[in-house]
Design a protein around this motif. Structure first.
Motif, PDB file in Angstrom:
ATOM      1  N   VAL A  99       0.861  -1.176   0.000  1.00  0.00           N
ATOM      2  CA  VAL A  99       0.000   0.000   0.000  1.00  0.00           C
ATOM      3  C   VAL A  99       0.905   1.236   0.000  1.00  0.00           C
ATOM      4  N   GLN A 100       0.375   2.337  -0.524  1.00  0.00           N
ATOM      5  CA  GLN A 100       1.147   3.589  -0.534  1.00  0.00           C
ATOM      6  C   GLN A 100       0.577   4.536   0.518  1.00  0.00           C
ATOM      7  N   LEU A 101       1.477   5.053   1.368  1.00  0.00           N
ATOM      8  CA  LEU A 101       1.096   5.949   2.452  1.00  0.00           C
ATOM      9  C   LEU A 101       1.633   7.351   2.149  1.00  0.00           C
ATOM     10  N   THR A 102       0.777   8.361   2.208  1.00  0.00           N
ATOM     11  CA  THR A 102       1.196   9.753   2.045  1.00  0.00           C
ATOM     12  C   THR A 102       0.770  10.546   3.266  1.00  0.00           C
ATOM     13  N   TRP A 103       1.476  11.656   3.549  1.00  0.00           N
ATOM     14  CA  TRP A 103       1.195  12.485   4.707  1.00  0.00           C
ATOM     15  C   TRP A 103       1.660  13.917   4.432  1.00  0.00           C
ATOM     16  N   THR A 104       1.239  14.827   5.307  1.00  0.00           N
ATOM     17  CA  THR A 104       1.640  16.235   5.238  1.00  0.00           C
ATOM     18  C   THR A 104       2.565  16.527   6.404  1.00  0.00           C
ATOM     19  N   PRO A 105       3.796  17.021   6.145  1.00  0.00           N
ATOM     20  CA  PRO A 105       4.724  17.298   7.253  1.00  0.00           C
ATOM     21  C   PRO A 105       4.217  18.436   8.122  1.00  0.00           C
ATOM     22  N   GLY A 106       4.564  18.372   9.403  1.00  0.00           N
ATOM     23  CA  GLY A 106       4.278  19.483  10.305  1.00  0.00           C
ATOM     24  C   GLY A 106       5.382  20.513  10.268  1.00  0.00           C
ATOM     25  N   ASP A 107       5.253  21.543  11.082  1.00  0.00           N
ATOM     26  CA  ASP A 107       6.256  22.612  11.153  1.00  0.00           C
ATOM     27  C   ASP A 107       7.560  22.041  11.687  1.00  0.00           C
ATOM     28  N   ASP A 108       8.677  22.338  10.971  1.00  0.00           N
ATOM     29  CA  ASP A 108       9.964  21.810  11.434  1.00  0.00           C
ATOM     30  C   ASP A 108      10.609  22.677  12.497  1.00  0.00           C
TER      31      ASP A 108
ATOM     32  N   GLY B  75      -2.719  -2.610  20.266  1.00  0.00           N
ATOM     33  CA  GLY B  75      -2.181  -1.651  21.226  1.00  0.00           C
ATOM     34  C   GLY B  75      -0.687  -1.497  21.202  1.00  0.00           C
ATOM     35  N   LYS B  76       0.035  -2.300  20.457  1.00  0.00           N
ATOM     36  CA  LYS B  76       1.495  -2.212  20.379  1.00  0.00           C
ATOM     37  C   LYS B  76       1.896  -1.718  18.993  1.00  0.00           C
ATOM     38  N   TRP B  77       2.844  -0.766  18.997  1.00  0.00           N
ATOM     39  CA  TRP B  77       3.316  -0.188  17.736  1.00  0.00           C
ATOM     40  C   TRP B  77       4.724  -0.675  17.452  1.00  0.00           C
ATOM     41  N   HIS B  78       4.950  -1.016  16.185  1.00  0.00           N
ATOM     42  CA  HIS B  78       6.243  -1.547  15.748  1.00  0.00           C
ATOM     43  C   HIS B  78       6.791  -0.687  14.614  1.00  0.00           C
ATOM     44  N   ASN B  79       8.119  -0.552  14.581  1.00  0.00           N
ATOM     45  CA  ASN B  79       8.760   0.186  13.494  1.00  0.00           C
ATOM     46  C   ASN B  79       8.658  -0.609  12.207  1.00  0.00           C
ATOM     47  N   LEU B  80       8.254   0.069  11.135  1.00  0.00           N
ATOM     48  CA  LEU B  80       8.126  -0.599   9.843  1.00  0.00           C
ATOM     49  C   LEU B  80       9.246  -0.190   8.886  1.00  0.00           C
ATOM     50  N   THR B  81       9.409   1.151   8.668  1.00  0.00           N
ATOM     51  CA  THR B  81      10.452   1.611   7.747  1.00  0.00           C
ATOM     52  C   THR B  81      10.711   3.090   8.011  1.00  0.00           C
ATOM     53  N   GLU B  82      11.786   3.597   7.397  1.00  0.00           N
ATOM     54  CA  GLU B  82      12.145   5.011   7.467  1.00  0.00           C
ATOM     55  C   GLU B  82      12.302   5.552   6.055  1.00  0.00           C
ATOM     56  N   VAL B  83      11.965   6.846   5.869  1.00  0.00           N
ATOM     57  CA  VAL B  83      12.145   7.501   4.577  1.00  0.00           C
ATOM     58  C   VAL B  83      12.839   8.834   4.814  1.00  0.00           C
ATOM     59  N   PRO B  84      13.557   9.363   3.813  1.00  0.00           N
ATOM     60  CA  PRO B  84      14.246  10.659   3.987  1.00  0.00           C
ATOM     61  C   PRO B  84      13.259  11.788   4.286  1.00  0.00           C
ATOM     62  N   GLY B  85      13.782  12.834   4.913  1.00  0.00           N
ATOM     63  CA  GLY B  85      12.932  13.957   5.301  1.00  0.00           C
ATOM     64  C   GLY B  85      12.411  14.770   4.142  1.00  0.00           C
ATOM     65  N   THR B  86      12.965  14.549   2.946  1.00  0.00           N
ATOM     66  CA  THR B  86      12.480  15.295   1.782  1.00  0.00           C
ATOM     67  C   THR B  86      11.271  14.650   1.141  1.00  0.00           C
TER      68      THR B  86
ATOM     69  N   ASN C  26      12.324  25.495  12.415  1.00  0.00           N
ATOM     70  CA  ASN C  26      13.652  26.017  12.058  1.00  0.00           C
ATOM     71  C   ASN C  26      14.749  24.964  12.052  1.00  0.00           C
ATOM     72  N   SER C  27      14.400  23.698  12.174  1.00  0.00           N
ATOM     73  CA  SER C  27      15.378  22.620  12.059  1.00  0.00           C
ATOM     74  C   SER C  27      14.850  21.629  11.026  1.00  0.00           C
ATOM     75  N   PRO C  28      15.504  21.506   9.876  1.00  0.00           N
ATOM     76  CA  PRO C  28      14.968  20.683   8.793  1.00  0.00           C
ATOM     77  C   PRO C  28      14.728  19.234   9.225  1.00  0.00           C
ATOM     78  N   ILE C  29      13.671  18.659   8.670  1.00  0.00           N
ATOM     79  CA  ILE C  29      13.342  17.257   8.953  1.00  0.00           C
ATOM     80  C   ILE C  29      14.411  16.360   8.318  1.00  0.00           C
ATOM     81  N   LYS C  30      15.012  15.479   9.120  1.00  0.00           N
ATOM     82  CA  LYS C  30      16.023  14.554   8.606  1.00  0.00           C
ATOM     83  C   LYS C  30      15.382  13.304   8.017  1.00  0.00           C
ATOM     84  N   LYS C  31      14.397  12.753   8.714  1.00  0.00           N
ATOM     85  CA  LYS C  31      13.740  11.545   8.204  1.00  0.00           C
ATOM     86  C   LYS C  31      12.397  11.375   8.884  1.00  0.00           C
ATOM     87  N   PHE C  32      11.586  10.478   8.300  1.00  0.00           N
ATOM     88  CA  PHE C  32      10.290  10.105   8.870  1.00  0.00           C
ATOM     89  C   PHE C  32      10.334   8.627   9.245  1.00  0.00           C
TER      90      PHE C  32
END
Length: 1258
Positions: A624-633, A653-664, A635-641
């Motif tokens: 599946v493809q997930l899209t989102w809108t970044p919040g206010d950074d 009730g338990k959350w697990h890490n799935l993946t990381e993507v660049p902040g751009t 004054n420090s640029p987002i490095k990754k999500f």
């Protein structure tokens, strides 16, 4: 004081160097004779208000003080004979009192003032006094205008001629401005023009108003009724001009005046009007198109504006032209006005009076008010046209000469005296004055002097061993000694000596050379977490005798009034930093002689805000493809999500890490497992840390997995097994093969089949069994054995270069047999071999561009211009990439260059700046040159036009000459290739005020940016504030001055004379005029203008001006706020109620009142009885047809005068004519229906009119 008058006498040019003097020295100087000089006078064309006293100004100075006399219409005017005329003491100003009912027109005429003393006579201009007039509209009866739809129509206004002419506008009965458009507009003559009429133009209240500004009265024309008939569709027609007539016309305008031309056309559809100048270009900087392009206005007319102008009107049926020939004439204007002349006996001189005009003005001379040809002959004087030459003048020959330049359009009159003096030298500079200057800066030592003949100034230092003239000293003609670059050795005592044939005078001054103020440790760029403390350091070195004061600014403004900001001697501390504290902080160290400044930027950071608006798209069974809108950074640029998931089915009730993507990126393609109920959330990471998690996405459920070579069997729950001994029978066979193979397993959820060929389809079944038997017959699932790498590369790879940054790649697809797996797509591997620019070889890393699916072409974006690239194409499946195709090489063409690497501005001087630059880091081709654009001005609204220069590509510096001194310039610099101009780099710089005061350059650094406003303020020789004057107006006292300094904080300060209170001040900044309001009548005020520095210290101050506010008659109290009046109004309201009841009873009895009969018999359109609910007025008299506005009274000559009542139309606003804007639109607020309701049945001796209806009862 005598010294001040002496300074004026010598004009600070011929005899004085700066006009410096002190009051302590004034008793030592005897007064110097001076012929009269006119200082103030009324305008040549003086229109007076008939309701106010007439004041004709005439002020003069001289030594002794002059006496005054007047002429009227060329005859002597005896002031003492008329008790209503008085002359102010020590002045020639006339005050004519007409408050007793005298008519102003009795004093109309041409007046001239004469000021004389024993040394000469000066005369004023001819002052023509005329009374302002606001005549009434002539009586007329307007018949209704019936017109067919679509035809043209002109409604004439024809206002009465007033002095000055009235302002005309059109309104309706409700005092609303009539809407105008390209179809309906008002002409310059006040008429209302309809290019074509439409049914909505039908109305009965087209009313033309005339406003007379001097008398503040408004007259109205009788309403005009227009009825538009519709007898069928109107036929379209070509344009024709309503104004002007014919095809050509001419117009004369005077130089410096405003030129207005109009072309109003009729036609159907409505024509459009445009303008061109046949004989040249239109002056766009002085031109404006008004009235929907029907009026062309040019301000400040010059001789270049003469010529032919053509207006064009067109619609779809045709075009029509009209040519207007403009002739520009000119009243006389000065080329060189005569200047006062001071001569010693036996000296020579000349007066020059040079003027121009069209036609050329005639020059005539007079001496002491007498024509030059009528005065006794003087062998030392010779008149030659516009010049009078004096040779070997004698003592006692002082006089005032008048020059008159006149032509058909006006005249100029100038007074210039010749004062013959024999005076020994006098030094006006205060003795023992101490000059302080910063080392390596210029020093200016004054020796202001006067004498006749002109004294010669010489300078000595200490022992007087030699005259100071030559390096490092420069002796100027005005007596000033300049030390071009001051050093410690230049400190000491200096003596200036003034000599002429009549004597000698000397003065001593002292020079002290100080060490400069410098910031040793500058504030540094800071990045701080919110709610932490931050400290900016600013340590300084300075001369021990100068005490610096520190000033901190935030974004070039004062620090916020907040106790969190703590200023110490050498630091600024900000406690509990908030986001609003971010900005540029500037430390300014000031002494009395110099200053230094440095800036640093503060960036406030914190944890980023969580992402929002999560959305799932491209739903597939395993992804599946997930899209989102970044919040206010923050004054420090987002490095990754970080993307996390929750399995609501198995691990709620338990959350697990799935993946990381660049902040751009703001989207991610997620690979999923089967048979999971997913919810996703996203966290953002910056340099401070992770944000709070976003809100969870909607739930996404995946189905159980099908069977493949590695078969995943979903185990059944205990509830589903229905008994012990649960096992799974796994069966498989290669597709299109009859024989099944099987195996039974327990307690596992996957089974591996070995030895299968590559990528072959299999049929698979899984059946559950237990000790009681087999479960339902399973379904068959088709899966594939494992993939392997493709064995073939794409063929026929072709590259087509689209432009300098884009290429199009094509290839042939590989066969299915060589793919050995599912086709996932193709990849283009490409890399930059090198740049074609000789000085910029380059080899970049390999880049990959992926094209999913069965694509056979793709585009390569983001290429570098003017470079060589290599590429190959590969197919890939689930296992990986296949072999590469043959490598293709291609070249990208030239593109526009990048920004120049730097632009520096150095060596600022009085009229030049030096520019240095570096070539672009990315030339993107062969540079063909550079483009420099620059303009002067502080802001876009005050900027001049851009200047543009082309520079060769091999240059890296240049010097701009012929710039304006003390002016800010902005520069835009860019490089060019054959493909065009690249982005520009900009910079600002300021030329210095004086060549003797060069300002050091302020280089830019990565962490701080120095603004030119923080540079050391140069010392400006001589006064920078002057020509302070005042004039009394209706709004207050208008103060005017001239200012040549660089300080931005300019104030007008004032105080009651002989008062011990503090000076009151008003900030004026860039203006050079200011109206002081609220001054108390009958008091005298001292006024001065001061310029202040950053620490609110006074840097420059003008001389003090004494302003007297005359006592005026107090205004009447507003009775509407008095208690007795409110009670009276309540009683009247009760009486009106009783009258209404009586009126109602009588009406029920029937009958017709006399006033009703008169209204039926006399349908005067001016009479507009106020009727509501059939309640009419009683008997009334038929008064005058012409009724001025309520609150005015009419004199015998028809002029409207102000009544004693405060209830006139013009008294509802604050000042002037508040009810109407400049365009005549009505903006007042008047009494409405409520007042009329209480007055409609009261008998009145005055017929109501639309104008009277505009006035409130109270």
């Amino acid at each position: 004081s005598p010294l001040a008058r002496l300074c004026d006498l010598l004009s600070c040019r011929a005899r004085l160097a700066g006009c410096m003097y002190t009051h302590s020295a004034s008793p030592l100087l005897r007064p110097v004779p001076q012929p009269p000089t006119i200082t103030h006078q009324s305008p040549k064309d003086y229109i007076v208000d008939p309701r106010e006293n007439i004041i004709v100004r005439c002020e003069a100075k001289g030594k002794p003080h002059p006496s005054f006399s007047w002429t009227r219409n060329g005859m002597h005017f005896d002031v003492d004979e008329d008790p209503k005329v008085a002359m102010k003491p020590h002045s020639g100003t006339l005050v004519i009192d007409i408050s007793g009912g005298e008519k102003a027109e009795m004093y109309e005429g041409v007046y001239q003032c004469t000021a004389r003393n024993e040394h000469g006579t000066a005369v004023s201009n001819n002052i023509a006094i005329r009374q302002s007039r606001s005549p009434l509209w002539s009586k007329e009866r307007n018949q209704p205008i019936v017109v067919q739809e679509g035809v043209a129509l002109v409604l004439e206004c024809r206002p009465p001629a007033g002095l000055p002419p009235p302002i005309v506008f059109w309104m309706d009965n409700n005092f609303q401005k009539l809407s105008q458009s390209p179809r309906v507009s008002q002409g310059l003559n006040g008429d209302l023009y309809f290019s074509n009429v439409v049914p909505s133009d039908s109305r009965s209240d087209y009313i033309c108003y005339a406003r007379f500004p001097h008398t503040q009265t408004i007259q109205q024309k009788q309403p005009i009724t227009v009825r538009v008939m519709n007898n069928g569709p109107a036929e379209d027609r070509r344009p024709t001009f309503l104004v002007p007539q014919g095809t050509t016309s001419s117009k004369m305008v005077l130089r410096g005046h405003v030129l207005e031309m109009e072309c109003i056309a009729e036609g159907l559809p409505t024509p459009e009007v445009s303008w061109v100048k046949v004989s040249g270009e239109l002056p766009h900087n002085r031109l404006s198109l008004l009235n929907f392009h029907k009026t062309l206005r040019i301000t400040g007319v010059t001789e270049a504006d003469a010529g032919q102008y053509r207006c064009t009107a067109k619609n779809r049926l045709g075009t029509i032209h009209h040519t207007i020939t403009v002739n520009v004439k000119a009243a006389p204007y000065w080329i060189m006005a005569p200047n006062n002349l001071v001569l010693a006996p036996l000296e020579n001189g000349q007066l020059i009076c040079r003027a121009s005009g069209n036609p050329k003005p005639a020059i005539s001379w007079a001496m002491n008010g007498v024509p030059i040809h009528n005065v006794p002959h003087d062998p030392s004087r010779r008149v030659e046209d516009d010049t009078i030459m004096f040779t070997d003048v004698q003592s006692g020959s002082s006089a005032v000469y008048q020059c008159n330049a006149s032509n058909d359009h006006g005249y100029l009159l100038a007074n210039a005296f010749v004062n013959v003096l024999a005076e020994p030298p006098r030094v006006l500079t205060p003795p023992n004055k101490v000059y302080q200057v910063i080392r390596n800066k210029p020093a200016i030592l004054d020796c202001s002097s006067f004498g006749s003949p002109l004294p010669k100034i010489t300078w000595f230092k200490e022992s007087r061993s030699s005259v100071l003239d030559g390096d490092p000293y420069t002796a100027h003609d005005n007596g000033t000694l300049e030390v071009r670059t001051a050093h410690s050795s230049n400190s000491g005592k200096y003596t200036c000596v003034a000599r002429n044939s009549l004597g000698i005078s000397e003065n001593h001054v002292y020079l002290e050379v100080k060490e400069p103020t410098r910031i040793l440790k500058q504030p540094e760029y800071k990045v701080v977490l919110r709610n932490r403390d931050v400290v900016f350091e600013c340590k300084v070195t300075h001369d021990s005798s100068l005490m610096p004061t520190v000033t901190w600014l935030k974004d070039d403004d004062e620090l916020p009034d907040d106790e969190r900001f703590v200023v110490d001697v050498d630091s600024l501390t900000i406690k509990d930093v908030t986001e609003s504290d971010a900005g540029t902080y500037t430390c300014i160290m000031n002494t009395t002689l110099d200053q230094d400044s440095a800036s640093a930027k503060l960036t406030v950071v914190e944890y980023p805000d969580p992402p929002s608006d999560l959305e799932l798209t491209d739903h597939r069974s395993r992804s599946v493809q997930l899209t989102w809108t970044p919040g206010d950074d923050h004054n420090s640029p987002i490095k990754k999500f970080l993307i996390q998931y929750e399995d609501a089915l198995h691990d709620h009730g338990k959350w697990h890490n799935l993946t990381e993507v660049p902040g751009t990126k703001t989207t991610a393609h997620l690979k999923l497992s089967p048979y999971v109920h997913y919810s996703f959330r996203v966290l953002a990471l910056n340099s401070v840390g992770y944000s709070e998690p976003s809100q969870p996405s909607q739930q996404y459920k995946t189905n159980p997995a099908g069977v493949c070579a590695h078969m995943c069997v979903c185990p059944m729950t205990a509830l589903q097994s229905n008994g012990p001994g649960l096992q799974y029978k796994v069966s498989w066979r290669q597709k299109n093969v009859d024989e099944w193979l099987s195996s039974t397993v327990a307690n596992v959820s996957k089974f591996t089949v070995s030895g299968t060929p590559t990528f072959v389809p299999y049929e698979v079944q899984v059946q559950a069994v237990n000790k009681h038997g087999a479960g339902p017959e399973p379904g068959t699932v088709v899966g594939y054995s494992g993939e392997d790498l493709p064995v073939a590369a794409p063929d026929n790879v072709q590259v087509r270069v689209v432009n300098s940054t884009l290429a199009d790649v094509h290839w042939d697809p590989v066969s299915a047999e060589s793919l050995r797996g599912h086709l996932n797509g193709y990849k283009i591997y490409y890399w930059r071999e090198r740049s074609l620019h000789k000085r910029n070889p380059h080899h970049s890393e390999q880049q990959i561009l992926t094209f999913n699916g069965n694509k056979t072409h793709g585009k390569l974006p983001g290429l570098h211009p003017y470079s060589i690239y290599n590429l190959n194409v590969r197919v890939f499946n689930g296992r990986g990439d296949g072999p590469a195709s043959s490598t293709k090489q291609f070249k990208t063409p030239e593109g526009v260059p990048g920004q120049p690497s730097f632009l520096r501005i150095t060596k600022p001087s009085l009229d030049s700046l030096n520019l240095e630059w570096g070539p672009p880091a990315h030339p993107n081709g062969l540079l063909t040159g550079y483009t420099l654009k620059y303009q002067s001005g502080e802001s876009p609204g005050n900027s001049t036009l851009l200047e543009k220069l082309k520079l060769p590509p091999n240059e890296t510096s240049m010097t701009l000459h012929n710039l304006k001194y003390s002016t800010r310039y902005k520069f835009y610099f860019s490089a060019e290739t054959v493909k065009g101009q690249g982005p520009s780099i900009s910079e600002e710089a300021v030329t210095v005020i004086d060549e003797g005061f060069p300002e050091p350059p302020h280089p830019l650094s990565p962490t701080s940016e120095h603004s030119y406003r923080h540079k050391a303020r140069p010392l400006v020789p001589g006064p920078v504030l002057g020509n302070l004057s005042s004039s009394l107006g209706e709004d207050g006292v208008l103060i005017s001055w001239e200012y040549w300094g660089s300080e931005k904080n300019v104030y007008v300060e004032y105080i009651v004379e002989n008062s011990n209170e503090d000076w009151m001040k008003e900030l004026v900044n860039g203006s050079q005029t200011y109206v002081l309001k609220g001054l108390k009548e009958g008091l005298a005020y001292k006024v001065r203008v001061v310029a202040k520095g950053h620490s609110d210290e006074t840097v420059h101050s003008s001389e003090e001006l004494l302003v007297t506010v005359p006592a005026m008659a107090s205004r009447q109290v507003d009775i509407a706020t008095q208690g007795w009046f409110i009670g009276l109004m309540c009683a009247i309201a009760l009486l009106i109620l009783v009258l209404l009841i009586v009126c109602f009873i009588k009406r029920n009895k029937g009958g017709k009142y006399p006033v009703k009969e008169k209204e039926d018999a006399h349908a005067d359109p001016e009479v507009q009885p106020m009727k509501e609910d059939d309640c009419t007025f009683g008997e009334y008299s038929d008064s005058e047809d012409h009724k001025p506005l309520k609150g005015s009274r009419t004199s015998s000559n028809g002029t409207v005068k102000r009544d004693d009542s405060d209830d006139s139309l013009v008294d509802y606003g604050d000042v002037g004519d508040p009810q109407f804007n400049e365009d005549g639109s009505f903006i007042g607020q008047y009494s409405g229906k409520k007042e009329r309701d209480t007055a409609e049945c009261i008998e009145s001796s005055e017929a109501p009119s639309p104008i009277n209806a505009m006035n409130s009862f109270v």
